[in-house]
Design an enzyme around this catalytic site. Structure first.
Site, PDB file in Angstrom:
ATOM      1  N   ARG A  38      12.806 -74.192  24.860  1.00  5.94           N
ATOM      2  CA  ARG A  38      11.348 -74.239  24.596  1.00  5.94           C
ATOM      3  C   ARG A  38      10.516 -73.528  25.651  1.00  5.94           C
ATOM      4  NH1 ARG A  38      12.677 -79.628  23.034  1.00  5.94           N
ATOM      5  NH2 ARG A  38      12.854 -79.725  20.775  1.00  5.94           N
ATOM      6  N   ARG A  75      -8.292 -57.802  21.454  1.00  4.39           N
ATOM      7  CA  ARG A  75      -6.996 -57.259  21.899  1.00  4.39           C
ATOM      8  C   ARG A  75      -6.461 -56.181  20.954  1.00  4.39           C
ATOM      9  NH1 ARG A  75      -1.862 -60.190  24.804  1.00  4.39           N
ATOM     10  NH2 ARG A  75      -0.559 -58.331  24.842  1.00  4.39           N
ATOM     11  N   GLU A 102      -4.717 -61.976  20.438  1.00  7.64           N
ATOM     12  CA  GLU A 102      -5.165 -60.958  19.467  1.00  7.64           C
ATOM     13  C   GLU A 102      -5.912 -61.536  18.275  1.00  7.64           C
ATOM     14  OE1 GLU A 102      -2.508 -57.576  19.251  1.00  7.64           O
ATOM     15  OE2 GLU A 102      -3.260 -57.135  17.252  1.00  7.64           O
ATOM     16  N   GLU A 135       0.593 -43.796  26.288  1.00  9.92           N
ATOM     17  CA  GLU A 135      -0.120 -45.087  26.401  1.00  9.92           C
ATOM     18  C   GLU A 135      -1.199 -45.004  27.487  1.00  9.92           C
ATOM     19  OE1 GLU A 135       0.162 -47.679  24.382  1.00  9.92           O
ATOM     20  OE2 GLU A 135       2.178 -47.633  23.506  1.00  9.92           O
ATOM     21  N   LYS A 142      -5.948 -53.467  30.810  1.00  7.20           N
ATOM     22  CA  LYS A 142      -5.244 -54.358  29.891  1.00  7.20           C
ATOM     23  C   LYS A 142      -5.521 -55.824  30.240  1.00  7.20           C
ATOM     24  CE  LYS A 142      -1.141 -55.277  27.277  1.00  7.20           C
ATOM     25  NZ  LYS A 142       0.138 -54.832  26.762  1.00  7.20           N
ATOM     26  N   ASN A 148      -4.141 -51.455  20.362  1.00  7.47           N
ATOM     27  CA  ASN A 148      -3.289 -50.807  19.360  1.00  7.47           C
ATOM     28  C   ASN A 148      -3.915 -49.520  18.833  1.00  7.47           C
ATOM     29  OD1 ASN A 148      -1.206 -52.764  19.356  1.00  7.47           O
ATOM     30  ND2 ASN A 148      -2.620 -54.134  18.298  1.00  7.47           N
ATOM     31  N   LYS A 191       3.112 -60.041  25.272  1.00  7.91           N
ATOM     32  CA  LYS A 191       3.638 -59.860  23.909  1.00  7.91           C
ATOM     33  C   LYS A 191       5.136 -59.676  24.005  1.00  7.91           C
ATOM     34  CE  LYS A 191       0.018 -57.932  20.997  1.00  7.91           C
ATOM     35  NZ  LYS A 191      -0.417 -56.729  20.256  1.00  7.91           N
ATOM     36  N   HIS A 216      -1.952 -47.097  16.868  1.00  5.14           N
ATOM     37  CA  HIS A 216      -0.679 -47.735  16.564  1.00  5.14           C
ATOM     38  C   HIS A 216      -0.451 -48.041  15.083  1.00  5.14           C
ATOM     39  CE1 HIS A 216      -0.433 -48.049  20.857  1.00  5.14           C
ATOM     40  NE2 HIS A 216       0.671 -48.774  20.838  1.00  5.14           N
ATOM     41  N   HIS A 243       8.412 -44.360  20.881  1.00  7.51           N
ATOM     42  CA  HIS A 243       7.190 -45.112  20.571  1.00  7.51           C
ATOM     43  C   HIS A 243       5.949 -44.312  21.009  1.00  7.51           C
ATOM     44  CE1 HIS A 243       4.529 -48.490  19.989  1.00  7.51           C
ATOM     45  NE2 HIS A 243       4.122 -48.414  21.248  1.00  7.51           N
ATOM     46  N   HIS A 301       3.144 -47.117  14.062  1.00  5.80           N
ATOM     47  CA  HIS A 301       4.186 -48.027  13.575  1.00  5.80           C
ATOM     48  C   HIS A 301       4.736 -47.568  12.229  1.00  5.80           C
ATOM     49  CE1 HIS A 301       2.876 -51.544  16.384  1.00  5.80           C
ATOM     50  NE2 HIS A 301       3.550 -50.609  17.013  1.00  5.80           N
TER      51      HIS A 301
HETATM   52  P1  NAD Z   1      12.818 -48.153  26.285  1.00  6.95           P
HETATM   53  O1  NAD Z   1      12.782 -49.515  26.808  1.00  6.95           O
HETATM   54  O2  NAD Z   1      13.699 -47.873  25.125  1.00  6.95           O
HETATM   55  O3  NAD Z   1      13.164 -47.152  27.465  1.00  6.95           O
HETATM   56  C1  NAD Z   1      13.259 -45.768  27.190  1.00  6.95           C
HETATM   57  C2  NAD Z   1      14.582 -45.180  27.678  1.00  6.95           C
HETATM   58  O4  NAD Z   1      14.509 -45.016  29.094  1.00  6.95           O
HETATM   59  C3  NAD Z   1      15.779 -46.052  27.418  1.00  6.95           C
HETATM   60  O5  NAD Z   1      16.872 -45.228  27.107  1.00  6.95           O
HETATM   61  C4  NAD Z   1      16.005 -46.717  28.771  1.00  6.95           C
HETATM   62  O6  NAD Z   1      17.321 -47.150  28.966  1.00  6.95           O
HETATM   63  C5  NAD Z   1      15.633 -45.627  29.724  1.00  6.95           C
HETATM   64  N1  NAD Z   1      15.173 -46.046  31.033  1.00  6.95           N
HETATM   65  C6  NAD Z   1      14.444 -47.118  31.370  1.00  6.95           C
HETATM   66  N2  NAD Z   1      14.094 -47.067  32.653  1.00  6.95           N
HETATM   67  C7  NAD Z   1      14.634 -45.947  33.168  1.00  6.95           C
HETATM   68  C8  NAD Z   1      14.616 -45.335  34.436  1.00  6.95           C
HETATM   69  N3  NAD Z   1      13.902 -45.847  35.428  1.00  6.95           N
HETATM   70  N4  NAD Z   1      15.296 -44.197  34.622  1.00  6.95           N
HETATM   71  C9  NAD Z   1      15.972 -43.624  33.589  1.00  6.95           C
HETATM   72  N5  NAD Z   1      16.012 -44.142  32.355  1.00  6.95           N
HETATM   73  C10 NAD Z   1      15.342 -45.291  32.136  1.00  6.95           C
HETATM   74  O7  NAD Z   1      11.352 -47.662  25.828  1.00  6.95           O
HETATM   75  P2  NAD Z   1       9.904 -47.918  26.439  1.00  6.95           P
HETATM   76  O8  NAD Z   1       9.144 -46.721  26.075  1.00  6.95           O
HETATM   77  O9  NAD Z   1       9.937 -48.374  27.829  1.00  6.95           O
HETATM   78  O10 NAD Z   1       9.387 -49.152  25.561  1.00  6.95           O
HETATM   79  C11 NAD Z   1       9.233 -49.065  24.181  1.00  6.95           C
HETATM   80  C12 NAD Z   1       9.224 -50.465  23.614  1.00  6.95           C
HETATM   81  O11 NAD Z   1       8.117 -51.185  24.168  1.00  6.95           O
HETATM   82  C13 NAD Z   1       9.059 -50.523  22.112  1.00  6.95           C
HETATM   83  O12 NAD Z   1       9.994 -51.439  21.616  1.00  6.95           O
HETATM   84  C14 NAD Z   1       7.649 -51.047  21.917  1.00  6.95           C
HETATM   85  O13 NAD Z   1       7.517 -51.808  20.745  1.00  6.95           O
HETATM   86  C15 NAD Z   1       7.478 -51.900  23.135  1.00  6.95           C
HETATM   87  N6  NAD Z   1       6.089 -52.102  23.536  1.00  6.95           N
HETATM   88  C16 NAD Z   1       5.688 -53.362  23.783  1.00  6.95           C
HETATM   89  C17 NAD Z   1       4.403 -53.612  24.208  1.00  6.95           C
HETATM   90  C18 NAD Z   1       3.993 -55.007  24.552  1.00  6.95           C
HETATM   91  O14 NAD Z   1       2.809 -55.236  24.802  1.00  6.95           O
HETATM   92  N7  NAD Z   1       4.910 -55.941  24.644  1.00  6.95           N
HETATM   93  C19 NAD Z   1       3.508 -52.545  24.378  1.00  6.95           C
HETATM   94  C20 NAD Z   1       3.951 -51.246  24.122  1.00  6.95           C
HETATM   95  C21 NAD Z   1       5.250 -51.039  23.692  1.00  6.95           C
HETATM   96  N1  GLY Z   2       0.353 -53.084  23.483  1.00 12.35           N
HETATM   97  C1  GLY Z   2      -0.558 -53.881  22.715  1.00 12.35           C
HETATM   98  C2  GLY Z   2      -0.832 -55.209  23.282  1.00 12.35           C
HETATM   99  O1  GLY Z   2      -0.291 -55.594  24.287  1.00 12.35           O
HETATM  100  O2  GLY Z   2      -1.614 -55.949  22.722  1.00 12.35           O
END
Ligand code: NAD
Ligand code: GLY
Length: 362
Positions: free
Chosen positions: A118, A245, A241, A182, A231, A249, A140, A252, A269, A256
């Site tokens: 939990r 918030r 949201e 971003e 942020k 997006n 998130k 986005h 992304h 998406h």
């Molecule tokens: P990712 O986590 O897939 O990382 C991108 C690539 O870089 C991967 O292959 C990873 O292994 C590699 N990598 C990571 N750090 C590295 C480093 N320091 N050196 C070399 N390689 C490295 O992608 P991302 O762009 O970081 O994140 C995308 C994800 O984030 C999506 O799933 C998206 O939905 C999510 N997201 C979430 C939020 C949120 O608010 N929670 C906001 C935006 C995006």
């Molecule tokens: N990346 C969108 C959010 O955190 O709300």
């Protein structure tokens, strides 16, 4: 080192620090121990990051789970593997999960922490630019479902975000640009995020392109700080949201849909977001929301940073629309858009005619 305090207006106990600096991973437990009383830690990472930064966390009390790398593994199956590992290690309520990686790892590890017994503590150690400026902040957490991205998840805040700018040195150019997408998003929504401070992020980006691409650590630290402060200002007002918030997006809703119809394989992304931002600027210009001068300035910024701007195929309008209406950001089946309305300012609007919306844009 920069320190930002994320405060959630609705729940005071959810405040936590974001630390940003060069070399913070040389002694991460110095900061981690200040934020959690955990006895045991489970570090969640992937097979790419483990050989690069896994050693930075080595401690008696810490075990790892090393997952396959990729958005296609952001699934309930992988989530179950994390939960199985936590159970095998007998993590208790006071223990802690550490997400070491990009947004995929951060979102999954955070979600696992939110439901394990939990809810246990978790810490974000973001290693991509995208994760440092966006996904590690604001709580998130999620995994994907075949019906859509991030469909299963929770709002669950970390205890600490530790961003070491040195990790960005190993990021390849494509992933670095994905994060920049971003960052640029924040330039377009800056005024709506916070009326209290004027960061002039757009000017900052226009004036510092070369330093950004040479990964100048002071410039990156400043950029990450601005994005995290913007942020935090939004999350402080609207953690779950219910309204404001949604501006995070920006671009986005299209992004998406692009990711979904290309099965999360063709575009990162951030690439989908930069294409999505260009589409929404096209729509805003076409429908008279913004003038040509701002449109040109915005598109130049996206292009000057070498971001992907256009789809290299023509999607089926009907399929694209269907995917957009099944997105989480849909309000009673009417698509909500974050529209640019003037320089650095956006507005949430819905109820657009499908034809007007997509024709001439796709
Ligand atoms: P990712 O986590 O897939 O990382 C991108 C690539 O870089 C991967 O292959 C990873 O292994 C590699 N990598 C990571 N750090 C590295 C480093 N320091 N050196 C070399 N390689 C490295 O992608 P991302 O762009 O970081 O994140 C995308 C994800 O984030 C999506 O799933 C998206 O939905 C999510 N997201 C979430 C939020 C949120 O608010 N929670 C906001 C935006 C995006
Ligand atoms: N990346 C969108 C959010 O955190 O709300």
């Amino acid at each position: 080192m920069e320190r930002i305090e994320v405060k959630i207006r609705a729940q005071k106990e959810s405040s936590y620090p974001i630390l940003i600096g060069e070399g913070l991973l040389n002694d991460p437990f110095k900061y981690i121990k200040e934020c959690t009383k955990a006895n045991k830690f489970l570090a969640v990472t992937n097979e790419t990051i483990m050989p690069l930064y896994g050693d930075k966390l080595r401690q008696e009390c810490l075990k790892y789970i090393v997952l396959p790398d990729g958005e296609m593994y952001k699934t309930t199956d992988t989530l179950n593997r994390i939960l199985d590992k936590a159970l095998e290690l007998k993590l208790e309520r006071r223990d802690c999960i550490i997400a070491l990686g990009g947004g995929v790892i951060g979102d999954m590890a955070g979600f696992a922490a939110s439901i394990y017994q939990r809810g246990i503590d978790y810490i974000q150690i973001p290693t991509t630019l995208l994760a440092q400026v966006d996904s590690s902040v604001g709580g998130k957490t999620a995994v994907n479902h075949s019906s859509g991205k991030n469909m299963i998840g929770a709002f669950y805040q970390p205890k600490l975000v530790l961003s070491d700018t040195l990790t960005l040195d190993t990021l390849d150019e494509r992933q670095f640009k994905t994060g920049l997408s971003e960052v640029i998003k924040y330039a377009f929504i800056e005024k709506t995020c916070s009326s209290e401070q004027n960061y002039n992020l757009m000017e900052f980006l226009e004036n510092n392109r070369e330093k950004v691409f040479s990964k100048d650590k002071d410039i990156l630290k400043a950029l990450i700080k601005i994005c995290c402060e913007l942020k935090s200002a939004v999350v402080n007002q609207d953690e779950k949201e219910k309204g404001l918030r949604a501006i995070l997006n920006f671009g986005h809703t299209f992004a998406h849909a692009i990711e979904n119809i290309t099965h999360y394989e063709k575009y990162t992304h951030g690439e989908a977001v930069s294409i999505g931002m260009k589409m929404i600027f096209d729509f805003a210009l076409k429908s008279g929301k913004i003038n040509k001068e701002y449109y040109n300035r915005a598109i130049s910024l996206i292009k000057n940073y070498g971001l992907v701007c256009d789809l290299d195929f023509k999607p089926d309008i009907e399929e694209f629309y269907q995917v957009m209406t099944s997105d989480k950001k849909v309000d009673n089946a009417s698509i909500r858009f974050i529209l640019p309305v003037s320089e650095k300012e956006v507005k949430i609007e819905s109820g657009f005619d499908k034809k007007l919306l997509l024709e001439g844009i796709l």
